[in-house]
Motif scaffolding. Structure first.
Motif, PDB file in Angstrom:
ATOM      1  N   GLY A  29       0.824  -1.207   0.000  1.00  0.00           N
ATOM      2  CA  GLY A  29       0.000   0.000   0.000  1.00  0.00           C
ATOM      3  C   GLY A  29       0.853   1.249   0.000  1.00  0.00           C
ATOM      4  N   TRP A  30       1.943   1.217   0.787  1.00  0.00           N
ATOM      5  CA  TRP A  30       2.858   2.366   0.841  1.00  0.00           C
ATOM      6  C   TRP A  30       3.545   2.580  -0.506  1.00  0.00           C
ATOM      7  CZ3 TRP A  30       8.257   2.743   0.414  1.00  0.00           C
ATOM      8  CH2 TRP A  30       8.804   3.984   0.788  1.00  0.00           C
ATOM      9  N   LEU A  31       3.973   1.477  -1.132  1.00  0.00           N
ATOM     10  CA  LEU A  31       4.623   1.591  -2.441  1.00  0.00           C
ATOM     11  C   LEU A  31       3.664   2.099  -3.510  1.00  0.00           C
ATOM     12  CD1 LEU A  31       6.764  -1.688  -2.450  1.00  0.00           C
ATOM     13  CD2 LEU A  31       7.620   0.669  -2.342  1.00  0.00           C
ATOM     14  N   ALA A  32       2.389   1.603  -3.451  1.00  0.00           N
ATOM     15  CA  ALA A  32       1.398   2.063  -4.429  1.00  0.00           C
ATOM     16  C   ALA A  32       1.128   3.550  -4.264  1.00  0.00           C
ATOM     17  CB  ALA A  32       0.102   1.265  -4.256  1.00  0.00           C
ATOM     18  N   ALA A  33       1.028   3.983  -2.991  1.00  0.00           N
ATOM     19  CA  ALA A  33       0.802   5.411  -2.748  1.00  0.00           C
ATOM     20  C   ALA A  33       2.000   6.232  -3.200  1.00  0.00           C
ATOM     21  CB  ALA A  33       0.535   5.641  -1.263  1.00  0.00           C
ATOM     22  N   ARG A  34       3.195   5.702  -2.942  1.00  0.00           N
ATOM     23  CA  ARG A  34       4.411   6.412  -3.346  1.00  0.00           C
ATOM     24  C   ARG A  34       4.488   6.538  -4.865  1.00  0.00           C
ATOM     25  NH1 ARG A  34       9.258   7.712  -1.002  1.00  0.00           N
ATOM     26  NH2 ARG A  34      11.078   7.763  -2.388  1.00  0.00           N
ATOM     27  N   LYS A  35       4.119   5.446  -5.563  1.00  0.00           N
ATOM     28  CA  LYS A  35       4.131   5.481  -7.023  1.00  0.00           C
ATOM     29  C   LYS A  35       3.099   6.466  -7.552  1.00  0.00           C
ATOM     30  CE  LYS A  35       3.613   2.511 -11.098  1.00  0.00           C
ATOM     31  NZ  LYS A  35       3.330   1.131 -11.575  1.00  0.00           N
ATOM     32  N   LYS A  36       1.896   6.467  -6.897  1.00  0.00           N
ATOM     33  CA  LYS A  36       0.821   7.365  -7.326  1.00  0.00           C
ATOM     34  C   LYS A  36       1.220   8.823  -7.121  1.00  0.00           C
ATOM     35  CE  LYS A  36      -4.200   7.833  -6.869  1.00  0.00           C
ATOM     36  NZ  LYS A  36      -4.524   7.343  -8.202  1.00  0.00           N
ATOM     37  N   ASN A  37       1.945   9.072  -6.018  1.00  0.00           N
ATOM     38  CA  ASN A  37       2.323  10.446  -5.694  1.00  0.00           C
ATOM     39  C   ASN A  37       3.611  10.896  -6.371  1.00  0.00           C
ATOM     40  OD1 ASN A  37       0.115  10.513  -3.999  1.00  0.00           O
ATOM     41  ND2 ASN A  37       1.289  10.010  -2.150  1.00  0.00           N
ATOM     42  N   SER A  38       4.306   9.958  -7.019  1.00  0.00           N
ATOM     43  CA  SER A  38       5.627  10.283  -7.568  1.00  0.00           C
ATOM     44  C   SER A  38       5.575  11.340  -8.665  1.00  0.00           C
ATOM     45  CB  SER A  38       6.295   9.007  -8.107  1.00  0.00           C
ATOM     46  OG  SER A  38       5.523   8.459  -9.172  1.00  0.00           O
ATOM     47  N   GLN A  39       4.416  11.458  -9.327  1.00  0.00           N
ATOM     48  CA  GLN A  39       4.309  12.451 -10.401  1.00  0.00           C
ATOM     49  C   GLN A  39       4.094  13.857  -9.857  1.00  0.00           C
ATOM     50  OE1 GLN A  39       0.500  12.129 -12.595  1.00  0.00           O
ATOM     51  NE2 GLN A  39      -0.014  10.489 -11.155  1.00  0.00           N
TER      52      GLN A  39
ATOM     53  N   ASP B 159      -2.935  19.852  -7.462  1.00  0.00           N
ATOM     54  CA  ASP B 159      -2.247  18.585  -7.210  1.00  0.00           C
ATOM     55  C   ASP B 159      -2.845  18.038  -5.914  1.00  0.00           C
ATOM     56  OD1 ASP B 159      -0.784  19.500  -4.878  1.00  0.00           O
ATOM     57  OD2 ASP B 159       0.628  20.499  -6.211  1.00  0.00           O
ATOM     58  N   PRO B 160      -2.426  16.867  -5.455  1.00  0.00           N
ATOM     59  CA  PRO B 160      -3.085  16.276  -4.282  1.00  0.00           C
ATOM     60  C   PRO B 160      -3.013  17.094  -2.994  1.00  0.00           C
ATOM     61  CG  PRO B 160      -1.892  14.593  -5.493  1.00  0.00           C
ATOM     62  CD  PRO B 160      -1.515  15.901  -6.109  1.00  0.00           C
ATOM     63  N   TRP B 161      -2.150  18.116  -2.951  1.00  0.00           N
ATOM     64  CA  TRP B 161      -2.026  18.908  -1.725  1.00  0.00           C
ATOM     65  C   TRP B 161      -2.308  20.397  -1.932  1.00  0.00           C
ATOM     66  CZ3 TRP B 161       1.573  15.401  -3.510  1.00  0.00           C
ATOM     67  CH2 TRP B 161       1.649  14.198  -2.799  1.00  0.00           C
ATOM     68  N   THR B 162      -2.530  20.806  -3.172  1.00  0.00           N
ATOM     69  CA  THR B 162      -2.682  22.229  -3.478  1.00  0.00           C
ATOM     70  C   THR B 162      -4.069  22.526  -4.008  1.00  0.00           C
ATOM     71  OG1 THR B 162      -0.329  22.326  -4.067  1.00  0.00           O
ATOM     72  CG2 THR B 162      -1.713  24.191  -4.734  1.00  0.00           C
ATOM     73  N   VAL B 163      -4.712  23.516  -3.393  1.00  0.00           N
ATOM     74  CA  VAL B 163      -6.052  23.935  -3.798  1.00  0.00           C
ATOM     75  C   VAL B 163      -5.980  25.367  -4.320  1.00  0.00           C
ATOM     76  CG1 VAL B 163      -8.424  24.347  -3.046  1.00  0.00           C
ATOM     77  CG2 VAL B 163      -7.129  22.431  -2.088  1.00  0.00           C
TER      78      VAL B 163
ATOM     79  N   ARG C 124       5.417  16.855  -3.513  1.00  0.00           N
ATOM     80  CA  ARG C 124       4.762  17.055  -2.210  1.00  0.00           C
ATOM     81  C   ARG C 124       5.448  18.183  -1.455  1.00  0.00           C
ATOM     82  NH1 ARG C 124       4.925  15.056   3.221  1.00  0.00           N
ATOM     83  NH2 ARG C 124       2.844  14.506   4.008  1.00  0.00           N
ATOM     84  N   PRO C 125       4.680  19.150  -0.974  1.00  0.00           N
ATOM     85  CA  PRO C 125       5.290  20.283  -0.258  1.00  0.00           C
ATOM     86  C   PRO C 125       6.004  19.827   1.011  1.00  0.00           C
ATOM     87  CG  PRO C 125       2.997  20.742  -0.845  1.00  0.00           C
ATOM     88  CD  PRO C 125       3.223  19.289  -1.097  1.00  0.00           C
ATOM     89  N   ARG C 126       7.089  20.514   1.334  1.00  0.00           N
ATOM     90  CA  ARG C 126       7.776  20.224   2.588  1.00  0.00           C
ATOM     91  C   ARG C 126       7.036  20.822   3.771  1.00  0.00           C
ATOM     92  NH1 ARG C 126      14.281  20.973   1.331  1.00  0.00           N
ATOM     93  NH2 ARG C 126      14.415  19.343  -0.290  1.00  0.00           N
TER      94      ARG C 126
END
Length: 717
Positions: free
Chosen positions: A218-228, A351-355, A231-233
């Motif tokens: 699950g962690w690897l799948a999430a990492r792959k999904k988020n790799s594009q 992106d997944p963290w930016t609105v 992610r903000p620091r």
């Protein structure tokens, strides 16, 4: 039931015979050693016959859950060696376990599932989703008694074939260890020599491995999904909530209450659909319509009947005035005071963290957030009906503004849809003087309720003048100058035209999912259901309220909002599954229809056994005093138990009466305790006590009453 008793008696007889004839001696370590010596000749002269005997003996022992499967594995290993021993023991143990599974399922599953249906729902859902994974993990760890696993899994919905092949694979490592130990059987002094602490620990690690593997994958799948994405620091906010309806407001409030930095984004009106288009305006209209019908029937109260003067513009002005009085509860000012930053504009995920927020007063603002809750609500479904746009239509959202300036209600109102919204508005407009025709393509209105409930609601609407056409499908709309009509087809295939002035679409509501950038970041908006934690495919992006369902109620949206907010803020430490076990449902027709838990329709669909206790409200003193003596309470209980499975109420104040049952079911309180609770007189709530009394009357043992007759006769002398 008799068949199960006979079956259990036969099993018990076999077990008693096993111990009575001393066969258990052969399943001790010393007995197995002696048996190995005794069977040495058979191993040389009749190996196939011996293998078959041991194979079926192993199956019987495992199927009956007798203590001895482990030593049987040793015996098979001691006689046939590793290769053949593993083959015999592996298949025999799996077949025996499956037979034990089948027998337990036959005898116990239905009764257990029926008795504990609400408590087992989460387990059933988990097994249906990940049953193979859980079973495989348990099979790998000999610390868990295998016979107990067989029985417990039999009580769940796991499929028979699935149980067999997972057991075959999961028990293989343990079988190898025992068969290998059996090949040195003569050197063993106790079973503890097989499973040393270090070996047991190894098995535990083996069992935990699938859990770790699942988490890692699950962690690897999430990492792959988020790799594009980058992610903000650091994040501007702890939580951004999109949507200012019930779910969004509660989510933002909870975040502010725990001192998180939270921004709420709303593009239109604070308060969402419920305040502006749904619950509040419709209930205000329903109240006025009820007073109008009471005036028409003043003779019911000892007064003269009066035809009410319907000033529709004033009625709609009252509706808007009520909205304005409740509006401050959900206002920007109030939530700002609570610690929520409120931005009015259209939000879209970049992106997944930016609105990105396109502000209503101009300008664009971008914010990053560790978590996001989407509470965008739902919108009316408009059917793809030819000619609909030409004739024009309103929905439960738009009718308030569309009809606000009308001096009179629509002369001829056509309502598409026989669900709760369609029924509430049909009855209200009929009471205010509209000629209402309600179309429903299904066999009856309010199809999710029991037939007697649907029939009661239909009769009430008809009494108020609503013309209900069920099993009738809308084909197309036509317009000829100012004349509007709809062409419908009944179940016999006959077409006819119905003229109308206003058409109201009330065929359901669909989630608002477009325009928020979900598809752009890889969220599948067509199947955007969220999981049991309300997470999307990105765990930090959650859903709440009508946008996710499955219940489109304001109280359900607020309920989900707690889970969404807590999981969004603290999910990396602890996540909570949404509890859908007790969802109250109320349709505000007159008389009201309210329910919680199972109704008969749902219980029959799910194969859950139940008993029905019914009380007619026409017999209730307070209802008679109020000239509202109609309706009933129907309680479903577990067989021969006062445990409440579900309640349906048709009657005045049904939504208020239901609260006692929701509380009772939430806290495991049965009908006996409701019967023993003092209810004020005269009140509508006494109906709850009386239905409990009906249950008690039906379950009082007749033999006890006969003895009481004799006892009192004896006491009289």
């Amino acid at each position: 039931m008799l068949k199960k008793v006979v079956f259990l008696s036969l099993i018990a007889l076999l077990v008693v015979a096993f111990f009575g004839f001393g066969f258990d001696h052969y399943l001790s370590l010393d007995g197995v050693k002696q048996l190995q010596i005794d069977l040495a000749t058979w191993r040389t002269e009749r190996p196939v016959i011996l293998a078959v005997i041991l194979f079926f003996s192993y199956i019987v022992i495992t199927a009956l859950s007798l203590p001895g499967a482990a030593v049987m594995t040793l015996l098979v290993g001691g006689i046939f060696g590793l290769a053949w021993g593993v083959l015999i023991a592996s298949f025999a143990s799996s077949i025996g376990a499956t037979l034990a599974f089948i027998m337990t399922r036959y005898v116990l599953r239905d009764s257990v599932q029926s008795r504990f249906s609400s408590r087992l729902k989460a387990i059933n859902d988990g097994v249906a989703r990940d049953g193979s994974f859980y079973l495989f993990s348990l099979r790998l760890v000999p610390v868990f008694p295998f016979f107990l696993i067989n029985m417990l899994m039999a009580l769940t919905p796991i499929k028979l074939r699935q149980f067999y092949w997972v057991s075959q694979l999961g028990m293989l490592p343990g079988t190898l260890v025992y068969v290998n130990a059996g090949s040195q059987l003569s050197e063993l002094s106790s079973l503890s020599g097989i499973l040393s602490p270090s070996l047991l620990f190894s098995f535990v690690l083996l069992g935990v491995f699938p859990l770790l593997a699942k988490k890692s994958l699950g962690w690897l799948a999430a990492r792959k999904k988020n790799s594009q994405w980058s992610r903000p620091r650091k994040f501007d906010r702890n939580l951004i909530v999109i949507g200012g309806g019930a779910a969004g407001l509660v989510s933002a409030y909870i975040a502010a209450a725990v001192k998180a930095k939270v921004t709420l984004v709303e593009a239109h009106k604070m308060g969402g659909d419920c305040l502006n288009y749904g619950c509040v305006p419709s209930k205000a209209l329903i109240k006025t319509a009820k007073l109008a019908v009471q005036q028409r029937h003043g003779e019911r109260y000892g007064l003269g009947a009066t035809q009410p003067h319907i000033d529709f513009r004033r009625i709609m002005a009252r509706v808007n005035d009520i909205i304005s009085k409740i509006e401050p509860h959900d206002s920007v000012a109030r939530y700002t005071e609570l610690g929520v930053e409120v931005l009015q504009g259209y939000a879209r995920l970049i992106d997944p963290w930016t609105v990105e927020i396109a502000l209503n007063d101009g300008g664009v603002q971008r914010l990053t957030s560790r978590a996001i809750v989407i509470a965008a609500g739902a919108e009316p479904v408009v059917p793809p009906l030819p000619g609909l746009d030409e004739v024009g239509y309103v929905t439960s959202d738009t009718l308030w503004e569309s009809l606000a300036e009308s001096e009179k209600p629509p002369a001829r109102l056509l309502v598409l849809g026989g669900g709760p919204i369609g029924c509430e508005l049909s009855q209200s407009f009929a009471r205010l003087g509209s000629e209402v025709t309600q179309l429903e393509m299904l066999p009856r209105i309010m199809m999710r309720d029991d037939e007697d409930v649907s029939a009661a609601a239909a009769q009430s609407l008809k009494d108020d003048g609503v013309k209900i056409l069920t099993s009738t499908k809308a084909i197309r709309c036509e317009r000829d100058g100012e004349q509007k009509r709809i062409i419908v087809c009944d179940e016999a295939g006959s077409e006819r035209a119905i003229e109308f002035d206003v058409l109201l679409c009330a065929v359901g509501r669909k989630p608002r999912t477009k325009g928020y950038g979900l598809a752009d970041i890889g969220c599948d908006i067509e199947s955007l259901k969220g999981n049991e934690y309300l997470e999307t495919s990105y765990p930090h992006i959650l859903l709440a309220g009508d946008v996710v369902g499955p219940y489109q109620f304001t109280h359900m949206a607020a309920h989900q909002a707690w889970y969404a907010a807590v999981n969004a803020l603290f999910g990396s430490f602890k996540k909570f599954k949404v509890d859908y076990s007790l969802v109250p449902r109320v349709t505000y027709v007159d008389p009201e229809v309210a329910s919680v838990g199972l109704n008969e329709l749902e219980a029959n669909e799910r194969g859950i056994s139940y008993e029905v206790t019914r009380y007619g409200i026409d017999d209730l003193d307070r209802a008679i005093c109020d000239s509202q003596a109609e309706g009933f309470i129907k309680v479903l209980t577990a067989p021969k138990s006062d445990r409440i499975l579900g309640v349906t109420i048709v009657g005045a104040q049904a939504g208020e009466l239901l609260a006692e049952y929701v509380l009772a079911m939430k806290n495991g309180i049965g009908l006996k305790k409701i019967l023993g609770t003092i209810h004020s007189y005269p009140s509508m709530s006494e109906a709850n006590k009386y239905v409990a009394g009906e249950w008690q009357k039906a379950h009082t043992p007749q033999w006890a009453l006969r003895y009481l007759v004799r006892f009192h006769a004896w006491r009289r002398g």
